[in-house]
Design a protein around this motif. Structure first.
Motif, short mmCIF file in Angstrom:
data_model
loop_
_atom_site.label_atom_id
_atom_site.label_comp_id
_atom_site.label_asym_id
_atom_site.label_seq_id
_atom_site.Cartn_x
_atom_site.Cartn_y
_atom_site.Cartn_z
N VAL A 62 0.84 -1.20 0.00
CA VAL A 62 0.00 0.00 0.00
C VAL A 62 0.88 1.25 0.00
O VAL A 62 0.61 2.21 -0.73
CB VAL A 62 -0.95 0.00 1.23
CG1 VAL A 62 -1.59 1.36 1.44
CG2 VAL A 62 -2.01 -1.08 1.06
N PHE A 63 1.97 1.24 0.80
CA PHE A 63 2.87 2.39 0.85
C PHE A 63 3.48 2.65 -0.52
O PHE A 63 3.53 3.79 -0.99
CB PHE A 63 3.96 2.14 1.89
CG PHE A 63 4.98 3.23 1.97
CD1 PHE A 63 4.70 4.42 2.62
CD2 PHE A 63 6.23 3.07 1.38
CE1 PHE A 63 5.63 5.43 2.67
CE2 PHE A 63 7.17 4.08 1.43
CZ PHE A 63 6.87 5.26 2.08
N ARG A 64 3.95 1.56 -1.18
CA ARG A 64 4.55 1.72 -2.50
C ARG A 64 3.53 2.25 -3.50
O ARG A 64 3.83 3.12 -4.32
CB ARG A 64 5.13 0.39 -3.00
CG ARG A 64 6.43 0.00 -2.34
CD ARG A 64 7.09 -1.17 -3.07
NE ARG A 64 6.24 -2.32 -3.21
CZ ARG A 64 6.15 -3.33 -2.34
NH1 ARG A 64 6.88 -3.32 -1.25
NH2 ARG A 64 5.35 -4.35 -2.56
N GLU A 65 2.29 1.71 -3.45
CA GLU A 65 1.26 2.16 -4.38
C GLU A 65 0.95 3.64 -4.16
O GLU A 65 0.80 4.41 -5.12
CB GLU A 65 -0.02 1.33 -4.21
CG GLU A 65 0.12 -0.09 -4.73
CD GLU A 65 -1.08 -0.96 -4.41
OE1 GLU A 65 -1.95 -0.53 -3.61
OE2 GLU A 65 -1.15 -2.08 -4.94
N ARG A 66 0.85 4.05 -2.88
CA ARG A 66 0.59 5.47 -2.60
C ARG A 66 1.74 6.34 -3.07
O ARG A 66 1.52 7.44 -3.60
CB ARG A 66 0.35 5.67 -1.10
CG ARG A 66 -0.98 5.15 -0.64
CD ARG A 66 -1.20 5.41 0.82
NE ARG A 66 -2.49 4.90 1.24
CZ ARG A 66 -2.80 4.63 2.50
NH1 ARG A 66 -1.91 4.84 3.44
NH2 ARG A 66 -4.00 4.18 2.80
N LYS A 67 2.97 5.86 -2.87
CA LYS A 67 4.15 6.62 -3.30
C LYS A 67 4.12 6.80 -4.82
O LYS A 67 4.33 7.90 -5.33
CB LYS A 67 5.42 5.89 -2.88
CG LYS A 67 6.69 6.62 -3.22
CD LYS A 67 7.91 5.83 -2.76
CE LYS A 67 9.19 6.52 -3.19
NZ LYS A 67 10.36 5.68 -2.97
N VAL A 68 3.84 5.71 -5.55
CA VAL A 68 3.77 5.79 -7.01
C VAL A 68 2.66 6.75 -7.42
O VAL A 68 2.83 7.57 -8.33
CB VAL A 68 3.54 4.37 -7.62
CG1 VAL A 68 3.12 4.46 -9.08
CG2 VAL A 68 4.79 3.53 -7.48
N LYS A 73 1.02 11.88 -9.63
CA LYS A 73 0.25 13.11 -9.47
C LYS A 73 1.17 14.32 -9.64
O LYS A 73 0.84 15.28 -10.36
CB LYS A 73 -0.39 13.12 -8.08
CG LYS A 73 -1.28 14.32 -7.83
CD LYS A 73 -1.90 14.24 -6.44
CE LYS A 73 -2.67 15.50 -6.13
NZ LYS A 73 -3.10 15.52 -4.74
N VAL A 74 2.34 14.27 -8.98
CA VAL A 74 3.31 15.38 -9.09
C VAL A 74 3.74 15.53 -10.54
O VAL A 74 3.84 16.65 -11.07
CB VAL A 74 4.52 15.12 -8.17
CG1 VAL A 74 5.68 16.05 -8.50
CG2 VAL A 74 4.12 15.29 -6.72
N PHE A 75 3.99 14.39 -11.22
CA PHE A 75 4.41 14.44 -12.63
C PHE A 75 3.33 15.10 -13.48
O PHE A 75 3.63 15.96 -14.32
CB PHE A 75 4.71 13.03 -13.13
CG PHE A 75 5.09 12.97 -14.57
CD1 PHE A 75 6.35 13.37 -14.98
CD2 PHE A 75 4.18 12.52 -15.52
CE1 PHE A 75 6.70 13.33 -16.31
CE2 PHE A 75 4.53 12.48 -16.85
CZ PHE A 75 5.79 12.88 -17.25
N ARG A 78 3.27 18.80 -12.77
CA ARG A 78 4.40 19.48 -13.41
C ARG A 78 4.16 19.61 -14.91
O ARG A 78 4.49 20.64 -15.51
CB ARG A 78 5.69 18.69 -13.17
CG ARG A 78 6.28 18.87 -11.82
CD ARG A 78 7.61 18.20 -11.70
NE ARG A 78 8.12 18.27 -10.35
CZ ARG A 78 8.91 17.37 -9.80
NH1 ARG A 78 9.29 16.32 -10.50
NH2 ARG A 78 9.33 17.50 -8.57
N LYS A 79 3.59 18.56 -15.51
CA LYS A 79 3.31 18.58 -16.94
C LYS A 79 2.33 19.72 -17.24
O LYS A 79 2.53 20.48 -18.20
CB LYS A 79 2.71 17.23 -17.33
CG LYS A 79 2.80 16.88 -18.78
CD LYS A 79 2.34 15.44 -18.96
CE LYS A 79 2.19 15.08 -20.40
NZ LYS A 79 1.65 13.74 -20.58
N VAL A 80 1.29 19.85 -16.41
CA VAL A 80 0.30 20.91 -16.61
C VAL A 80 0.97 22.28 -16.45
O VAL A 80 0.75 23.19 -17.25
CB VAL A 80 -0.87 20.75 -15.61
CG1 VAL A 80 -1.73 21.99 -15.56
CG2 VAL A 80 -1.71 19.54 -15.97
#
Length: 136
Positions: A62-68, A73-75, A78-80
């Motif tokens: 779950v931690f890894r999935e949330r991190k990804v 989301k950040v990516f 940034r793209k926007v």
């Protein structure tokens, strides 16, 4: 009398043997019970260990999935932002170009006006000179 004593002795012997047998039986049953108890405790311990490991694995997953998800989301954000910055840059370039075009058009118009004014003045001067010459 000897016969009775032998009989009593045999009864006592049988009684002692039965007593020893019962004690050994009880000891064996207690031993089996203790072994089964230890086995059950070890089984429970192993199950709890497996459960804890699975729980830790699920939490890490779950931690890894949330991190990804956060990284994606950040990516996307940034793209926007980059798209918006490029749009703003393009708009400012277009604005600057249109301002420059307008300025050059205004300059050209003012030059043309000045030239036409100068031509008109020189024509008027020439006419007034001709009139003055013709009067003389």
């Amino acid at each position: 009398k000897v016969f009775r004593e032998q009989k009593v002795f045999r009864k006592q012997k049988v009684f002692r043997e039965q007593k020893v047998f019962r004690e050994q039986k009880v000891f064996r049953e207690q031993k089996v019970f203790r072994e089964q108890k230890v086995f059950r405790e070890q089984k429970v311990f192993r199950e709890q260990k497996v459960f804890r490991e699975q729980k830790v694995f699920r939490e890490q997953k779950v931690f890894r999935e949330r991190k990804v998800f956060r990284e994606q989301k950040v990516f996307r954000e940034r793209k926007v932002v980059l798209r918006m910055e490029s749009v703003l840059r393009a708009e400012s370039v277009l604005r600057a170009e249109s301002v420059l075009r307008a300025e050059s058009v205004l300059r050209a118009e003012s030059v043309l006006r000045a030239e036409s004014v100068l031509r008109a003045e020189s024509v008027l001067r020439a006419e007034s000179v001709l009139r003055a010459e013709s009067v003389l």
